[in-house]
Design a protein around this motif. Structure first.
Motif, PDB file in Angstrom:
ATOM      1  N   ASP A 559      13.071   0.499  -5.211  1.00  0.00           N
ATOM      2  CA  ASP A 559      11.937   0.510  -6.142  1.00  0.00           C
ATOM      3  C   ASP A 559      12.393   0.165  -7.559  1.00  0.00           C
ATOM      4  OD1 ASP A 559       9.166   0.820  -6.434  1.00  0.00           O
ATOM      5  OD2 ASP A 559       9.414   2.814  -7.301  1.00  0.00           O
ATOM      6  N   SER A 709       0.825  -1.873  -1.531  1.00  0.00           N
ATOM      7  CA  SER A 709       1.460  -1.775  -2.850  1.00  0.00           C
ATOM      8  C   SER A 709       2.296  -3.003  -3.175  1.00  0.00           C
ATOM      9  CB  SER A 709       2.332  -0.517  -2.906  1.00  0.00           C
ATOM     10  OG  SER A 709       3.411  -0.609  -1.984  1.00  0.00           O
ATOM     11  N   GLN A 762      -0.644   6.721  -7.920  1.00  0.00           N
ATOM     12  CA  GLN A 762       0.821   6.786  -7.855  1.00  0.00           C
ATOM     13  C   GLN A 762       1.465   6.081  -9.042  1.00  0.00           C
ATOM     14  OE1 GLN A 762       2.380   5.088  -4.262  1.00  0.00           O
ATOM     15  NE2 GLN A 762       4.530   5.363  -4.860  1.00  0.00           N
ATOM     16  N   TYR A 763       0.893   4.946  -9.451  1.00  0.00           N
ATOM     17  CA  TYR A 763       1.477   4.143 -10.539  1.00  0.00           C
ATOM     18  C   TYR A 763       0.615   4.242 -11.799  1.00  0.00           C
ATOM     19  CZ  TYR A 763       4.441   2.057  -6.950  1.00  0.00           C
ATOM     20  OH  TYR A 763       5.365   1.862  -5.939  1.00  0.00           O
ATOM     21  N   LYS A 764       0.126   5.412 -12.093  1.00  0.00           N
ATOM     22  CA  LYS A 764      -0.727   5.620 -13.260  1.00  0.00           C
ATOM     23  C   LYS A 764       0.008   5.192 -14.536  1.00  0.00           C
ATOM     24  CE  LYS A 764      -3.034   9.394 -13.297  1.00  0.00           C
ATOM     25  NZ  LYS A 764      -3.397  10.837 -13.424  1.00  0.00           N
ATOM     26  N   CYS A 766       1.327   2.486 -15.283  1.00  0.00           N
ATOM     27  CA  CYS A 766       2.418   1.527 -15.050  1.00  0.00           C
ATOM     28  C   CYS A 766       1.790   0.142 -14.943  1.00  0.00           C
ATOM     29  CB  CYS A 766       3.184   1.880 -13.778  1.00  0.00           C
ATOM     30  SG  CYS A 766       4.503   0.726 -13.359  1.00  0.00           S
ATOM     31  N   ARG A 768       2.929  -2.740 -14.697  1.00  0.00           N
ATOM     32  CA  ARG A 768       3.500  -3.677 -13.733  1.00  0.00           C
ATOM     33  C   ARG A 768       2.696  -3.706 -12.442  1.00  0.00           C
ATOM     34  NH1 ARG A 768       6.418  -3.471  -9.300  1.00  0.00           N
ATOM     35  NH2 ARG A 768       6.539  -1.201  -9.369  1.00  0.00           N
ATOM     36  N   VAL A 769       2.141  -2.560 -12.067  1.00  0.00           N
ATOM     37  CA  VAL A 769       1.358  -2.465 -10.830  1.00  0.00           C
ATOM     38  C   VAL A 769      -0.139  -2.407 -11.121  1.00  0.00           C
ATOM     39  CG1 VAL A 769       0.975  -1.113  -8.733  1.00  0.00           C
ATOM     40  CG2 VAL A 769       3.271  -1.296  -9.695  1.00  0.00           C
TER      41      VAL A 769
END
Length: 945
Positions: A559, A709, A762-764, A766, A768-769
């Motif tokens: 990751d 994802s 999960q990627y709050k 972030c 990039r996602v």
């Protein structure tokens, strides 16, 4: 050139020269008639040709009285100057003109022309003159105008031209000259009889083969081979000619590596060519300007050592070792490499070096260090060569004194700290052979301290030291790792993670840490069962550490999405982590998997036929790890980098179909094997090949979230073709006709919506996602996905609105804001239960601090009201549309917020709760009345304009 030679031909009488060489028949009938005549008749024919040549020479007296116009001399001078021209086409035309005009001259004048051509081969002349001279000689020979009596003057020039190579700065010139020289040799074979060529063939054969096997350019190798083949076919006197022609053909010489290491080695079995080949390598190729050619020449020289071991050991090595201290960088680099390769090759042939020879070999590296040849220009390539030399001498077990051992180890450690990756790799290979050969004793003080020293360097501020030490630990043997294996694994695991201090972060160091970690695990597990360093409890503890710590560290490394000015450098770590996960999986499964049967008398394991009937007693590699392993690799297989996708797909195929180790506990294994059939070789890096296959994993809940994802990175990325391919594959999966028949389409949409919301959580924060996933959702909404009237769509949109409140609050990312506004527009336009909430959030952006965002929001609000008029009362709808269309949303922010308040009143929505989306509760009044240009200028600065 063409005009001048035509004028010359018009001025000369048209006749065939009686003095020209007539050694070969020009007609097929005459050639075929010779096949039925025996060898004696052939010899009589040769004698006849000698007599006829004498008659021809006698008739030359009559031609001496031929009147030659004065203009011919000027034309010949012009053609000779054309042989020096800078353009190849001009030189070629001039050479043909020389041949045509010489054919109409007397023998005396022809000799003068030949003398002028020979002058072109002076060392003072450039490459153009040599090339033109070779073309002219070939034309004269082909037309029979070059008499055998001139061979002593011409053949040495052709040999020199075959090896013409002049250094010019960082490169050299002369390939066209060597090609033309091969053409001269080809013309000799076609024009002359064996009786006249007998002495020339012995001289040309070794040189032609040297060029055919060892020339740098493929066209020169092929040209020399063609000339050799022509002479073998027409003269038939080359030693072992037929066998060589079959080996050195057009295709086998196309690869330089194949020419050096296979074709030349086969030809060198004949003693007539072995020693010329050795001289060619030592004189011309070992000191060559091209580094890759020097490295290849060193390997080629060592491949010839098996044919005469004593000659190479007594003569060649003694010639090369003094050259390792040469002031010429190319010479000392090539000599160092060649010396090491020869020592290794002779050792593999069973040769035993004498004491004096071993002393001479062991003094090479100390001599280089004493001369300080690591400094200045070329120091880096000398370090690589020295590391390779140490590796070769270690494999050969050359006797070393304790002082030299410490000196060589210091050299290796110094190279390990070098920032050049290639030097570090060479040093690691040298260390891997040096330690078992000289320092593998358990009581050796130097060996005991090495492990501790490398562990300390893992925390060194010097990035290069961290990179090299990680690789060095992976190269150590079992005896040096067993005593501190826990500390080593723990330290390497921590080095695989992204550093807390941004200034210390280095992707290459993490890559090397991952590689070193896997190498240590393999070394410990392969030899632990055969060693007394680890008892049974320690061995069990080792496997638990690999399962609990090493595997989890590799999942974390998978990751790693670090980015610097070179781009996605985290992809290097992810690629190494996938390789590490595969190898660690084999380590765990090899020890405790049940269900393999060993066939009596066979060395390989066979996979059971019925997987479901197998009872797995594998506590190390359970279904949780197997699920995470397959899902993590599948995630990489649908991301945006082609190389990573290809690596991930091939890794998954190897895990599923490994012939030696069966990987158990993989959920839905049969379905995976149907999706990825055994033996299929596909271009997994191509998106339209990989995406349709891997998106079939979305039907399995254990894999779907990880696949999604990775998919959103491609579907919401910047690359247009990749985005279209990913979206097309996803829509085809959702609208599969077979699925629609069973009324399962909405079930797939529901699973996808749940996965998307979980990934957002999960990627709050972030980006990039989050940005790609929002773009993906926007595209799906535009395709009418998630916009049906079922309850799960309402739940999805409600969760999405909650996420947008968090993600868009205070954001300065234009792309993110635009996408969020578009999503709010889709929800407010269609979905009935929550459209008012989406519309309220959309109105909030009408008072945003950035003018462009206010304008985009106004456009979206206008479209929403047109599509869904019940958001505003019917008697107020026209007024609301008028306010939106006539307001200058890119103007003053206070005016825009006043108009927004009116829209809130018309729609009957409360403004206070929605204002909290963008305005901080503690914000002061002075901040609310700040100059609009200040906010806009900050946006411009942020976007890089």
């Amino acid at each position: 050139m063409k005009l001048s030679q035509r004028i010359g031909l018009a001025c000369l009488p048209q006749h065939s020269p009686t003095w020209a060489y007539m050694g070969r028949n020009r007609y097929l009938g005459e050639n075929t008639s010779l096949n039925v005549i025996d060898r004696n008749a052939s010899c009589i024919h040769d004698q006849y040709m000698d007599v006829s040549s004498t008659v021809q020479n006698a008739s030359c007296v009559e031609e001496e009285d031929m009147d030659v116009p004065e203009i011919i001399e000027e034309i010949i001078e012009l053609l000779l100057s054309g042989l020096r021209d800078s353009d190849t086409i001009v030189r070629w035309s001039a050479a043909k003109g020389i041949g045509r005009i010489t054919a109409r001259l007397t023998s005396a004048l022809a000799d003068d022309v030949l003398s002028s051509i020979i002058e072109l081969f002076s060392p003072r002349e450039g490459d153009g003159s040599w090339h033109g001279g070779c073309l002219a000689l070939a034309e004269l020979a082909r037309r029979g105008l070059l008499l055998p009596v001139n061979f002593p003057k011409v053949v040495p020039l052709a040999v020199k031209a075959l090896h013409y190579d002049v250094r010019k700065g960082p490169h050299s010139i002369g390939s066209h000259v060597r090609d033309a020289a091969a053409y001269v040799c080809w013309a000799f074979g076609r024009a002359y009889t064996f009786s006249d060529m007998k002495g020339v063939l012995e001289q040309l054969a070794p040189h032609l083969l040297r060029v055919a096997c060892y020339d740098r350019e493929v066209n020169c190798r092929r040209a020399a081979a063609a000339a050799f083949q022509e002479n073998v076919g027409r003269q038939g006197s080359f030693l072992h000619g037929i066998d060589i022609v079959n080996t050195a053909d057009y295709f086998s010489l196309s690869s330089r590596v194949n020419s050096y290491l296979h074709v030349a080695v086969h030809i060198a079995q004949y003693k007539e060519y072995l020693y010329p080949f050795v001289e060619e390598l030592i004189i011309n190729k070992i000191p060559h300007w091209d580094r890759s050619l020097r490295e290849l020449a060193a390997q080629a020289l060592s491949a010839l050592a098996k044919y005469d071991q004593y000659y190479f050991a007594d003569n060649i090595i003694e010639r090369l070792i003094p050259c390792t201290l040469s002031p010429d960088l190319c010479m000392r680099h090539g000599a160092t490499l060649a010396s090491g390769e020869l020592v290794l090759s002779l050792h593999q042939c069973g040769f035993i070096f004498s004491g004096d020879q071993q002393k001479l070999i062991s003094g090479v590296v100390p001599g280089i260090e004493k001369a300080r040849l690591y400094r200045g220009k070329g120091g880096e390539i000398m370090r690589s060569a020295v590391s390779r030399f140490i590796e070769c001498t270690s494999v050969a077990h050359v006797s070393l004194t304790e002082k030299i051992k410490r000196s060589l180890l210091d050299t290796i450690n110094e190279n390990l700290r070098h920032p050049n990756n290639q030097i570090q790799s060479c040093a690691v290979e040298a260390l891997k052979q040096f330690v078992p050969a000289y320092l593998d004793g358990s009581g050796d003080v130097i060996a005991v301290s090495m492990t501790s020293k490398y562990l300390e360097l893992l925390d060194d501020p010097n990035v290069a030291a961290r990179r090299g030490s990680a690789l060095a630990i992976g190269a150590l043997p079992f005896n040096l790792l067993a005593s501190k294996w826990k500390d080593i694994l723990t330290k390497l695991c921590s080095s695989c993670r992204i550093e807390d201090n941004p200034d210390d972060r280095d992707a290459e160091a993490r890559v090397n840490a991952v590689r070193g970690l896997i190498s240590v695990c393999e070394t410990l597990t392969k030899e632990s069962g055969e060693s007394f360093f680890l008892n049974l409890d320690e061995e069990a503890s080792l496997y638990k550490v690999i399962n609990n710590e090493v595997m989890q560290t590799l999942f974390i490394a998978l990751d790693d999405y670090s980015v610097d000015n070179r781009g996605d450098v985290g992809s290097w770590v992810r690629e190494a982590a996938m390789d590490g996960l595969e190898r660690c999986t084999y380590i765990l499964c090899e020890r405790t998997s049940v269900g393999f049967t060993r066939t009596p008398g066979a060395d390989s394991l066979s996979r059971p036929f019925n997987n479901d009937a197998i009872v797995m007693e594998n506590h190390l590699f359970d279904s949780n790890i197997a699920t995470k392993l397959v899902g993590s690799i599948a995630k990489q297989a649908v991301e945006k980098i082609d190389k990573i996708r290809d690596t991930a797909a091939r890794t998954l195929q190897r895990i599923l179909y490994n012939d030696k180790i069966f990987v158990p506990s993989i959920p839905h294994r049969d379905a995976l094997e149907d999706i990825f059939p055994r033996g299929t070789v596909l271009e997994w890096g191509v998106p339209h090949v990989s995406f349709p296959c891997f998106l079939k994993l979305l039907q399995f809940s254990c894999y779907s979230r990880m696949v999604v994802s990775g998919l959103v990175i491609s579907a919401g990325g910047l690359q247009d073709s990749l985005r279209k391919t990913a979206i097309t594959a996803l829509l085809e999966y959702l609208h599969d006709p077979e699925i629609s028949k069973d009324n399962k389409r909405y079930t797939r949409e529901y699973m996808l919506s749940v996965d998307l919301l979980c990934i957002i959580q999960q990627y709050k924060k972030c980006d990039r996602v989050i940005v790609p996933i929002l773009k993906t959702i926007e595209i799906l909404l535009s395709k009418k996905v998630f916009l049906n009237t079922e309850n799960h769509s309402t739940e999805f949109c409600a969760g999405l609105l909650d996420a947008l409140v968090v993600e868009l609050k205070g954001s300065k990312d234009f792309s993110k804001l635009y996408t969020g506004i578009s999503i709010l527009g889709y929800i407010a336009s269609i979905l009935e239960p929550i459209k008012f909430r989406a519309f309220s959030q959309l109105l909030t952006f009408l008072g945003h601090r950035y003018p462009k965002i206010r304008k985009a929001s106004a456009d979206q609000v206008y479209l929403v009201l047109l599509q869904n008029g019940n958001l505003v009362a019917e008697d107020r709808l026209d007024r609301a549309l008028e306010v939106i269309s006539e307001t200058s949303w890119e103007g003053d922010v206070e005016d825009a917020r006043c108009q927004r308040s009116q829209l809130y009143e018309m729609s009957g929505l409360e403004m206070v709760s929605s204002l909290k989306i963008t305005n901080k509760p503690s914000e002061k009044k002075s901040r609310a009345t700040a100059d609009e240009n200040e906010g806009y200028s900050s946006l411009v600065g942020f976007r890089g304009f």
